[in-house]
Motif scaffolding. Structure first.
Motif, PDB file in Angstrom:
ATOM      1  N   LYS A  80       0.847  -1.198   0.000  1.00 12.96           N
ATOM      2  CA  LYS A  80       0.000   0.000   0.000  1.00 12.96           C
ATOM      3  C   LYS A  80       0.879   1.244   0.000  1.00 12.96           C
ATOM      4  N   ILE A  81       0.324   2.320  -0.457  1.00 12.97           N
ATOM      5  CA  ILE A  81       1.028   3.596  -0.382  1.00 12.97           C
ATOM      6  C   ILE A  81       1.312   3.929   1.078  1.00 12.97           C
ATOM      7  N   LYS A  82       2.546   4.344   1.344  1.00 13.02           N
ATOM      8  CA  LYS A  82       2.924   4.603   2.729  1.00 13.02           C
ATOM      9  C   LYS A  82       3.167   6.088   3.022  1.00 13.02           C
ATOM     10  N   ALA A  83       3.270   6.893   1.993  1.00 15.28           N
ATOM     11  CA  ALA A  83       3.582   8.309   2.244  1.00 15.28           C
ATOM     12  C   ALA A  83       2.607   9.224   1.501  1.00 15.28           C
ATOM     13  N   TYR A  84       2.175  10.221   2.192  1.00 22.01           N
ATOM     14  CA  TYR A  84       1.322  11.260   1.604  1.00 22.01           C
ATOM     15  C   TYR A  84       1.960  12.608   1.899  1.00 22.01           C
ATOM     16  N   ARG A  85       1.897  13.492   0.938  1.00 23.52           N
ATOM     17  CA  ARG A  85       2.527  14.800   1.107  1.00 23.52           C
ATOM     18  C   ARG A  85       1.510  15.890   0.763  1.00 23.52           C
ATOM     19  N   THR A  86       1.651  17.028   1.397  1.00 20.74           N
ATOM     20  CA  THR A  86       0.690  18.113   1.170  1.00 20.74           C
ATOM     21  C   THR A  86       0.982  18.802  -0.154  1.00 20.74           C
ATOM     22  N   LEU A  87      -0.013  18.855  -1.004  1.00 16.69           N
ATOM     23  CA  LEU A  87       0.161  19.438  -2.329  1.00 16.69           C
ATOM     24  C   LEU A  87       0.032  20.960  -2.249  1.00 16.69           C
ATOM     25  N   GLY A  88       1.059  21.561  -1.680  1.00 13.26           N
ATOM     26  CA  GLY A  88       1.107  23.017  -1.610  1.00 13.26           C
ATOM     27  C   GLY A  88      -0.128  23.602  -0.958  1.00 13.26           C
ATOM     28  N   ARG A  89      -0.542  24.717  -1.489  1.00 17.85           N
ATOM     29  CA  ARG A  89      -1.654  25.441  -0.853  1.00 17.85           C
ATOM     30  C   ARG A  89      -3.007  24.787  -1.104  1.00 17.85           C
ATOM     31  N   THR A  90      -3.044  23.762  -1.907  1.00 17.10           N
ATOM     32  CA  THR A  90      -4.330  23.055  -2.036  1.00 17.10           C
ATOM     33  C   THR A  90      -4.671  22.366  -0.723  1.00 17.10           C
ATOM     34  N   GLY A  91      -3.633  22.073   0.062  1.00 14.73           N
ATOM     35  CA  GLY A  91      -3.858  21.429   1.348  1.00 14.73           C
ATOM     36  C   GLY A  91      -4.193  19.954   1.255  1.00 14.73           C
ATOM     37  N   PHE A  92      -4.325  19.446   0.051  1.00 21.15           N
ATOM     38  CA  PHE A  92      -4.697  18.038  -0.120  1.00 21.15           C
ATOM     39  C   PHE A  92      -3.480  17.145   0.129  1.00 21.15           C
ATOM     40  N   GLU A  93      -3.697  16.059   0.860  1.00 18.41           N
ATOM     41  CA  GLU A  93      -2.614  15.111   1.124  1.00 18.41           C
ATOM     42  C   GLU A  93      -2.586  14.094  -0.017  1.00 18.41           C
ATOM     43  N   VAL A  94      -1.618  14.227  -0.904  1.00 12.72           N
ATOM     44  CA  VAL A  94      -1.551  13.351  -2.067  1.00 12.72           C
ATOM     45  C   VAL A  94      -0.542  12.231  -1.834  1.00 12.72           C
ATOM     46  N   SER A  95      -0.809  11.097  -2.422  1.00 11.64           N
ATOM     47  CA  SER A  95       0.125   9.977  -2.339  1.00 11.64           C
ATOM     48  C   SER A  95       1.428  10.348  -3.031  1.00 11.64           C
ATOM     49  N   ASP A  96       2.547   9.892  -2.482  1.00  6.65           N
ATOM     50  CA  ASP A  96       3.826  10.251  -3.113  1.00  6.65           C
ATOM     51  C   ASP A  96       3.952   9.650  -4.514  1.00  6.65           C
ATOM     52  N   VAL A  97       3.248   8.555  -4.758  1.00  7.23           N
ATOM     53  CA  VAL A  97       3.154   7.997  -6.112  1.00  7.23           C
ATOM     54  C   VAL A  97       1.779   8.348  -6.659  1.00  7.23           C
ATOM     55  N   GLY A  98       1.750   9.062  -7.760  1.00  6.94           N
ATOM     56  CA  GLY A  98       0.485   9.407  -8.403  1.00  6.94           C
ATOM     57  C   GLY A  98       0.308   8.599  -9.669  1.00  6.94           C
ATOM     58  N   MET A  99      -0.848   8.775 -10.295  1.00  5.05           N
ATOM     59  CA  MET A  99      -1.131   7.993 -11.497  1.00  5.05           C
ATOM     60  C   MET A  99      -1.227   8.925 -12.702  1.00  5.05           C
ATOM     61  N   GLY A 100      -0.330   8.748 -13.644  1.00  4.71           N
ATOM     62  CA  GLY A 100      -0.472   9.388 -14.940  1.00  4.71           C
ATOM     63  C   GLY A 100      -1.425   8.553 -15.770  1.00  4.71           C
ATOM     64  N   SER A 101      -1.924   9.080 -16.838  1.00  4.45           N
ATOM     65  CA  SER A 101      -3.019   8.348 -17.488  1.00  4.45           C
ATOM     66  C   SER A 101      -2.859   8.171 -18.980  1.00  4.45           C
ATOM     67  N   VAL A 102      -1.659   8.216 -19.453  1.00  4.12           N
ATOM     68  CA  VAL A 102      -1.496   7.886 -20.854  1.00  4.12           C
ATOM     69  C   VAL A 102      -0.323   6.928 -20.951  1.00  4.12           C
ATOM     70  N   PRO A 103      -0.494   5.827 -21.651  1.00  2.26           N
ATOM     71  CA  PRO A 103      -1.655   5.377 -22.417  1.00  2.26           C
ATOM     72  C   PRO A 103      -2.572   4.474 -21.592  1.00  2.26           C
ATOM     73  N   LEU A 104      -3.478   5.066 -20.876  1.00  2.71           N
ATOM     74  CA  LEU A 104      -4.380   4.310 -20.013  1.00  2.71           C
ATOM     75  C   LEU A 104      -5.379   3.516 -20.853  1.00  2.71           C
ATOM     76  N   ARG A 105      -5.555   2.270 -20.478  1.00  3.18           N
ATOM     77  CA  ARG A 105      -6.459   1.406 -21.256  1.00  3.18           C
ATOM     78  C   ARG A 105      -7.597   0.870 -20.416  1.00  3.18           C
ATOM     79  N   GLU A 106      -7.256   0.420 -19.215  1.00  4.89           N
ATOM     80  CA  GLU A 106      -8.232  -0.347 -18.448  1.00  4.89           C
ATOM     81  C   GLU A 106      -8.735   0.447 -17.248  1.00  4.89           C
ATOM     82  N   THR A 107     -10.033   0.588 -17.163  1.00  3.80           N
ATOM     83  CA  THR A 107     -10.624   1.225 -15.993  1.00  3.80           C
ATOM     84  C   THR A 107     -10.262   0.464 -14.719  1.00  3.80           C
ATOM     85  N   ALA A 108     -10.162  -0.860 -14.832  1.00  2.00           N
ATOM     86  CA  ALA A 108      -9.840  -1.672 -13.654  1.00  2.00           C
ATOM     87  C   ALA A 108      -8.474  -1.312 -13.082  1.00  2.00           C
TER      88      ALA A 108
END
Lengths: 295, 478
Positions: free
Chosen positions: B71-99
């Motif tokens: 599982k993701i173990k680290a979350y970091r604050t995305l600047g002034r958005t204040g949202f705690e984002v996972s240190d690994v994010g998901m890019g979406s190209v070339p995304l194929r499967e919704t699953a």
């Protein structure tokens, strides 16, 4: 960077895998600080009724990102060879036409199916096409996938169709669907659902070079059936034999796995042919579908 | 697909001298190691919990197998958005499967980067189809679109509404002006008016920018543009290139973001290549011949096609050459190792809030998620630092021409050292010598009776004249 030979250091590292772009995540479209590719001269077909404006830009697989950036990764995955880009003008409308040479009709068809936002319309002389007025029109013919985006003015359904017909007449290649799709059994196939994925079909990294379609047999929900292209069938089977579970079914080996959220996927081998079914709720259903599909 | 392989180098207790003499994967250096072993300095994150054996087994560094229950173990604050984002994010190209989107979410990934242009909207649709399986307020979606110079607010709003529809959501967390071409474009009136209106409607929460490079004819860099964006106060987050090949510019932008509390997200986290086939015009490969033929079939001359092929080969060579130091440091031998290793390197910098990875299959998620929240181990950092100290003054940076003005004979230093590498590193002795012979008057023979005007000209401390003379001896068998 280059390693100096000083102090007797000798570089010995030899990497064995082929070159590949391994970029991740998003990236940028449009203009780039990189030097523009050289003009292509006459390397763009004349399209009846439209006048070419400006130079032709040409991109290869490894610099296509300079033009469409992150979106380039999809084309690279499908094997894009070169991309030619030119602006065409007619009657107050200017469009940018991207001609993606995908290497094979199957790859061109595959990327078209991936990118199309709606239903096909018949375009004489082309494999398929569609118009998303007022901004875009798509076409696939032979090994070429053509994408038209309006730059000035707006396309109508009629003018868009006219442009696609003119493009189809100007492009080389055939208008028939890729012959590989004939490997898919006809019984129960839902027309118009055929597709091709060169990599990671069903999110399985080892399941490559698959053509697929939706199937709906009597009294059943629709499910996916697929065939691995003959050239890759043996390697895919061998790879999955070491990764998936197996069972014996009527004297034949079935390899299967459970895909997250999608149910069971199973494949069988018949001679040099490998075919499979997906979205089965249990093993019995999977086996029944395999029998119906090709077993 | 090949399975992960373990290399046979698991040497322990290697001395500094041994590092230098062992050669091969033990060689290192380069910009990434100019003083520190990892990007961004220290961070108090735990050492990697993934099971590994040898602290100095560098193939093991990135060769560990996929872990399905990670599982993701680290979350970091995305600047002034204040949202705690996972240190690994998901890019979406070339995304194929919704699953695959659902799977990433279930692993704890909560940052999804997409764009209207990825797959002509297909990437947004795939995320949208997964939306019903995700808690909307637990994820952060960033989308983006290119904004033309003459786009007004209505045009931008149309793009956003298209994205909202494809994403099957009522709002987008952040929306970026995609591929900003100049500092001046940061003030695009149509974009800002549209964002003001959409924020008031609750359709977009934050605005951002992404940039890969300046537009043609613009005398600015991506770092100039993004830093200006961070300092402008108008943007809440940004998407930038950050990887072992683009460390300095990336960290410049991140410093500006940190000073202005702007969120940072990384793209192109692993842009490397681990092999390169030199172009031999007399003996083209099948692929190269096919490339030529495609041009000829379209009416172009073979000569024109060869020019393009040559350019293509140069680009690939540059990519490979830029990758090589990193691969050498980490003992990377496969594309898969390179990919995961590059991502892990990016994750070491706490000022990069999330690294977007283009997940296309379940297995890649199972490989990358385990490195979340993990640091390179102390022995690994020690080893990298050791190598950096040992070799930093021996490493001629490819395409670096800073010393050029110091040489009255205009000897092409970087080029000659590249030829030496062909000879030594790639075993292309004949090819390298042939290339070197082609330099004729520009060869390093000019160094033989030179007083050494280049002394001190390399800011990395390389003894240029001595190195060139060794290369000359090698390439001429003198």
């Amino acid at each position: 960077m280059v390693l100096m030979k000083s102090r007797g250091i000798v570089l010995l590292v030899f990497f064995s895998l082929s070159l590949g772009l391994l970029s991740c995540g998003g990236s940028e479209p449009g203009d780039s600080a990189a030097e523009a590719p050289p003009a292509g001269g006459q390397d763009f077909p004349a399209v009846e009724g439209w006048t070419q404006a400006g130079e032709v830009l040409i991109y290869d697989a490894d610099n296509l990102w300079e033009y469409i950036n992150g979106a380039a990764e999809l084309f690279v995955e499908f094997g894009v060879q070169t991309t030619r880009v030119a602006d065409l003008a007619s009657g107050g409308v200017t469009v940018t036409v991207d001609l993606y040479d995908m290497g094979t009709p199957l790859s061109a068809f595959g990327v078209y199916e991936r990118e199309k936002p709606g239903d096909d319309i018949p375009i004489p002389g082309a494999m398929a096409g569609l118009v998303s007025a007022p901004y875009q029109a798509l076409l696939v013919k032979g090994s070429t996938y053509a994408k038209v985006n309006t730059l000035e003015g707006e396309l109508t359904d009629e003018s868009g169709r006219g442009l696609l017909e003119a493009l189809a007449a100007a492009l080389p290649g055939g208008a028939d669907l890729p012959p590989e799709l004939e490997l898919l059994p006809e019984a129960g196939k839902v027309a118009g659902t055929e597709g091709y994925k060169p990599l990671a079909f069903l999110g399985q990294s080892a399941l490559t070079d698959c053509i697929y379609a939706e199937y709906a047999l009597a009294g059943e929900d629709a499910w996916q059936g697929f065939v691995v292209l003959p050239a890759a069938a043996t390697s895919v089977w061998e790879e999955l034999a070491g990764a998936w579970e197996s069972l014996d079914h009527n004297g034949a080996t079935v390899l299967f796995t459970e895909v997250p959220y999608s149910g069971f996927v199973g494949i069988m081998q018949q001679g040099d042919r490998v075919f499979g079914v997906a979205e089965a709720s249990d093993q019995a259903t999977m086996l029944a579908r395999l029998e119906a599909f090709g077993g | 697909m090949s399975k992960p392989k373990r290399a046979d180098r698991e040497k322990k207790g290697v001395s500094r001298r041994d590092f230098v003499r062992t050669g091969g994967a033990m060689l290192a250096g380069g910009a990434a190691l100019a003083g520190t072993a990892t990007p961004g300095g220290a961070e108090t994150i735990p050492s990697r919990a993934v099971g590994r054996a040898a602290p100095f087994g560098r193939a093991a560094l990135f060769g560990y197998p996929p872990v399905q229950d990670a599982k993701i173990k680290a979350y970091r604050t995305l600047g002034r958005t204040g949202f705690e984002v996972s240190d690994v994010g998901m890019g979406s190209v070339p995304l194929r499967e919704t699953a695959v989107v659902r799977y990433a979410y279930d692993k704890g990934i909560n940052y999804f980067d997409t764009a209207e242009g990825y797959g002509n909207g297909a990437a947004e649709r795939a995320i949208g189809e997964a939306m019903q399986h995700m808690e909307r307020d637990k994820i952060f979606i960033n989308s983006k679109a290119r904004v033309a110079d003459d786009d007004d607010a209505e045009a931008v709003i149309r793009k956003v509404r298209g994205s909202l529809e494809r994403l099957q959501t009522d709002y987008i967390d952040s929306y970026c002006m995609h591929g900003v071409p100049s500092i001046e474009a940061l003030n695009h009136p149509g974009f800002h008016e549209a964002m003001d209106r959409l924020k008031a409607e609750g359709r977009v929460r934050f605005r951002g920018i992404s940039c890969h490079g300046a537009g043609r004819g613009v005398e600015q860099t991506a770092a100039d543009i993004l830093s200006a964006g961070a300092e402008s106060g108008r943007f809440d987050m940004m998407l930038l290139i950050y990887n072992f090949m683009n460390r300095e510019d990336g960290e410049r932008v991140m410093a500006a973001c940190k000073a202005n509390n702007v969120g940072t997200t990384a793209m192109k986290t692993s842009p490397g290549a681990i092999s390169y086939t030199p172009l031999d015009e007399e003996n083209l490969t099948e692929e190269q011949e096919s490339y030529i033929n495609r041009y000829v079939e379209r009416g172009q001359t073979r000569e024109a096609a060869m020019v393009r092929l040559r350019e293509q080969a140069e680009r690939r060579k540059d990519l490979y050459e830029n990758t090589r130091p990193f691969a050498e440091q980490y003992g990377v031998q496969t594309a898969e190792q390179l990919r995961v290793g590059s991502i892990h390197w990016v994750l070491q910098n706490p000022d990069m809030h999330t690294a977007c990875v283009a997940f296309t299959d379940f297995e890649l998620i199972d490989r990358v998620v385990p490195v979340s929240g993990t640091a390179l181990t102390a022995p690994e950092q020690e080893m990298l630092q050791e190598i950096g100290v040992a070799l930093d003054d021996q490493y001629c940076r490819h395409a670096c021409t800073e010393c050029a003005d110091a040489c009255p004979a205009m000897v092409p230093v970087s080029t000659i050292m590249r030829y030496a590498y062909y000879y030594e590193g790639q075993g292309l002795q004949k090819h390298a010598m042939s290339l070197y012979a082609g330099l004729e008057g520009a060869a390093a023979s000019a160094c033989l009776d030179c007083a050494g005007h280049c002394e001190g000209a390399c800011r990395y401390g390389i003894d240029i004249q001595s190195s060139l003379l060794q290369a000359h001896g090698l390439l001429t068998l003198a």
